[in-house]
Motif scaffolding. Structure first.
Motif, PDB file in Angstrom:
ATOM      1  N   GLY A  50       2.507  -1.593   9.963  1.00 56.06           N
ATOM      2  CA  GLY A  50       2.234  -3.029   9.878  1.00 56.06           C
ATOM      3  C   GLY A  50       1.205  -3.400   8.841  1.00 56.06           C
ATOM      4  O   GLY A  50       0.591  -4.469   8.912  1.00 56.06           O
ATOM      5  N   SER A  51       1.011  -2.542   7.849  1.00 53.72           N
ATOM      6  CA  SER A  51      -0.069  -2.749   6.879  1.00 53.72           C
ATOM      7  C   SER A  51       0.291  -3.744   5.779  1.00 53.72           C
ATOM      8  O   SER A  51       1.438  -4.163   5.650  1.00 53.72           O
ATOM      9  N   ASP A  52      -0.730  -4.046   4.982  1.00 55.16           N
ATOM     10  CA  ASP A  52      -0.611  -4.998   3.871  1.00 55.16           C
ATOM     11  C   ASP A  52      -0.414  -4.208   2.574  1.00 55.16           C
ATOM     12  O   ASP A  52      -1.361  -3.645   2.022  1.00 55.16           O
ATOM     13  N   HIS A  53       0.814  -4.199   2.077  1.00 54.58           N
ATOM     14  CA  HIS A  53       1.117  -3.410   0.886  1.00 54.58           C
ATOM     15  C   HIS A  53       0.945  -4.209  -0.404  1.00 54.58           C
ATOM     16  O   HIS A  53       1.119  -3.646  -1.491  1.00 54.58           O
ATOM     17  N   VAL A  54       0.624  -5.470  -0.287  1.00 53.69           N
ATOM     18  CA  VAL A  54       0.171  -6.232  -1.443  1.00 53.69           C
ATOM     19  C   VAL A  54      -1.262  -5.787  -1.761  1.00 53.69           C
ATOM     20  O   VAL A  54      -1.605  -5.498  -2.918  1.00 53.69           O
ATOM     21  N   LEU A  57      -1.346  -2.237  -3.182  1.00 55.27           N
ATOM     22  CA  LEU A  57      -0.948  -2.172  -4.601  1.00 55.27           C
ATOM     23  C   LEU A  57      -2.141  -2.478  -5.516  1.00 55.27           C
ATOM     24  O   LEU A  57      -2.257  -1.908  -6.600  1.00 55.27           O
ATOM     25  N   GLY A  78       6.273   0.939   6.049  1.00 53.29           N
ATOM     26  CA  GLY A  78       7.213   0.715   4.963  1.00 53.29           C
ATOM     27  C   GLY A  78       6.473   0.270   3.715  1.00 53.29           C
ATOM     28  O   GLY A  78       6.201  -0.924   3.542  1.00 53.29           O
ATOM     29  N   PHE A  80       6.579  -0.944   0.647  1.00 56.18           N
ATOM     30  CA  PHE A  80       7.595  -1.563  -0.220  1.00 56.18           C
ATOM     31  C   PHE A  80       7.092  -1.809  -1.629  1.00 56.18           C
ATOM     32  O   PHE A  80       7.883  -2.055  -2.542  1.00 56.18           O
ATOM     33  N   THR A  81       5.774  -1.776  -1.823  1.00 59.25           N
ATOM     34  CA  THR A  81       5.232  -1.836  -3.189  1.00 59.25           C
ATOM     35  C   THR A  81       4.979  -0.407  -3.678  1.00 59.25           C
ATOM     36  O   THR A  81       4.909   0.531  -2.878  1.00 59.25           O
ATOM     37  N   ALA A  82       4.821  -0.274  -4.977  1.00 59.48           N
ATOM     38  CA  ALA A  82       4.752   1.059  -5.590  1.00 59.48           C
ATOM     39  C   ALA A  82       3.312   1.522  -5.728  1.00 59.48           C
ATOM     40  O   ALA A  82       2.774   1.621  -6.833  1.00 59.48           O
ATOM     41  N   GLN A  88       8.485   6.569  -2.763  1.00 55.98           N
ATOM     42  CA  GLN A  88       8.740   5.149  -2.540  1.00 55.98           C
ATOM     43  C   GLN A  88       9.550   4.962  -1.262  1.00 55.98           C
ATOM     44  O   GLN A  88      10.594   5.589  -1.089  1.00 55.98           O
ATOM     45  N   TRP A  89       9.067   4.094  -0.391  1.00 59.38           N
ATOM     46  CA  TRP A  89       9.858   3.726   0.792  1.00 59.38           C
ATOM     47  C   TRP A  89      10.944   2.741   0.374  1.00 59.38           C
ATOM     48  O   TRP A  89      10.720   1.871  -0.483  1.00 59.38           O
ATOM     49  N   MET A  91      13.864   0.153   2.003  1.00 55.54           N
ATOM     50  CA  MET A  91      14.471  -0.495   3.165  1.00 55.54           C
ATOM     51  C   MET A  91      15.983  -0.385   3.051  1.00 55.54           C
ATOM     52  O   MET A  91      16.548  -0.532   1.971  1.00 55.54           O
TER      53      MET A  91
END
Lengths: 206, 217
Positions: A50-54, A57, A78, A80-82, A88-89, A91
């Motif tokens: 549930g983390s913040d991938h913005v 990044l 997940g 979703f950012t690199a 890389q996850w 979806m």
């Protein structure tokens, strides 16, 4: 004792799933608009479900430096950012959850010890409850667990950096023991990794 | 042009829904740390998903209430802090396996199917699992769903100018996760209620190009 930085984006109840114990001391870092944590005091970076991938990044270079210093990352979400080096996850909802079954792959450190894989395969008879999508893993990383279609869902990467990464395809992990209850697979995998990271005799071979 | 602002805590399920071809023209991700009045000015509605950053929302609560005062709609799902809401939310164990072990005893026992979001839904489509309950709601609130104990799952009020619809269901997150297959029914009605446009009646798909180096953040 490991010093771990737990990244929090303010989810209700997150910290009750990561409780300091004899292996690890957690410090929580709350994400803000100017998120830019100092990672140097820590051995382990924990990016929970549930983390913040913005936000992650934004600090991808800092994470890379942290790992290149021989430190460790757990990301059970997940991504979703690199921001995760080499991996890389992805979806994907094209496969029916009814058909999801997990199979062990390369497990050189026995990270899957101490629990029944069916704990991840089924929850109250339902399959496909644990991971989502899959990980496009670094070519030489260990695929510890794969799904029905041989897609990586748990990856141990000691090659992309000088450190260690334990990654799941959004399969949640936790570090909490409830009195009188057997530890779940989610806790056992995580603590097996902590014990690996704690061991000074088994350096990452990256 | 997107009509619904999806308050975004950087969580992948929020991202998966808002970037899915089925919904991406209607939902706009609003990263919570960049949220300001200008970002929401031209929108018809705000959607605040489960797994939001309630502390930051509390700091920015005036923005939400100003949006409601403009006569617009706000949808709030999952857990919610009482710090910015005139309601009391309490945690409860999540039962997402009732349909296997006790299918006659779902987490919601009463639903007002006259509400536009719920019209035409089957009971199973109207409830998959809940994340806690409301033990107090504003005096003005209409109760839309309750559990067997009479605790409130879904409620709505017009007291702030527009319409605030709050539920402890989590359709945005779960539809993004894609482990429950019937949620197009709920989400399509919710989307239409929020912005007046019904998405095409097709299954949510994923645009792989929106992940990794091509992520739209």
């Amino acid at each position: 004792m490991l010093q771990a930085l737990l990244i929090s984006n303010g989810l209700v109840g997150l910290e009750k799933y990561y409780v300091s114990n004899e292996l690890v001391q957690y410090t929580t870092c709350f994400i803000t608009k100017d998120f830019n944590p100092d990672l140097t005091p820590y051995d382990l970076l924990v990016v929970p479900n549930g983390s913040d991938h913005v936000a992650m990044l934004k600090i991808k270079d800092k994470v890379r430096d942290f790992l290149d210093a021989g430190k460790a990352l757990v990301c059970c979400d997940g991504f979703f950012t690199a921001w995760v080096p080499g991996n890389q996850w992805v979806m994907d909802n094209s496969r029916p959850t009814l058909e999801v079954r997990y199979a062990p792959g390369t497990d050189r450190y026995d990270l899957l010890r101490g629990f029944d894989l069916d704990e991840l395969n089924f929850s109250h008879g339902m399959s496909g409850w644990w991971a989502c999508g899959y990980i496009a893993a670094a070519p030489a990383a260990d695929v510890v667990l794969a799904d029905t279609w041989q897609r990586p869902v748990v990856v141990l990467d000691e090659v992309s950096t000088a450190g260690r990464m334990l990654l799941t395809a959004s399969g949640p992990l936790a570090d909490v023991t409830y009195a009188g209850r057997t530890e779940s697979a989610l806790v056992t995998i995580y603590r097996n990794f902590l014990q690996l990271v704690s061991s000074s005799t088994v350096p990452a071979h990256g | 042009m997107a009509k619904i602002g999806l308050l975004f805590n950087g969580v992948w399920s929020h991202y998966a829904l808002a970037t899915a071809p089925k919904y991406r023209d209607l939902y706009q991700l609003l990263y919570v740390h960049d949220l300001d009045a200008a970002a929401v000015h031209d929108l018809d509605a705000l959607a605040i998903p489960f797994q939001s950053n309630q502390a930051v929302l509390t700091e920015k609560k005036d923005l939400i209430y100003d949006f409601l005062r403009a006569g617009k709609k706000v949808f709030l799902e999952g857990d919610s802090s009482t710090a910015w809401l005139d309601a009391q939310w309490e945690d409860r164990p999540v039962n997402n396996y009732w349909w296997v072990t006790d299918p006659t005893n779902p987490p919601v026992s009463a639903t007002n199917y006259d509400h536009p979001v719920y019209q035409g839904l089957t009971p199973r489509q109207a409830c998959w699992h809940t994340h806690g309950v409301y033990t107090h709601v504003p005096e003005s609130a209409e109760i839309i769903q309750t559990n067997a104990e009479g605790e409130v799952i879904t409620w709505q009020t017009h007291a702030y100018g527009g319409t605030l619809l709050a539920t402890t269901l989590d359709p945005i997150v779960e539809h993004g996760v894609q482990q429950i297959t019937h949620l197009d029914n709920y989400m399509d009605r919710l989307t239409q209620w929020l912005c007046g446009v019904r998405p095409a009646p097709e299954r949510l798909t994923i645009d792989a190009a929106a992940y990794g180096a091509g992520a739209l953040v």
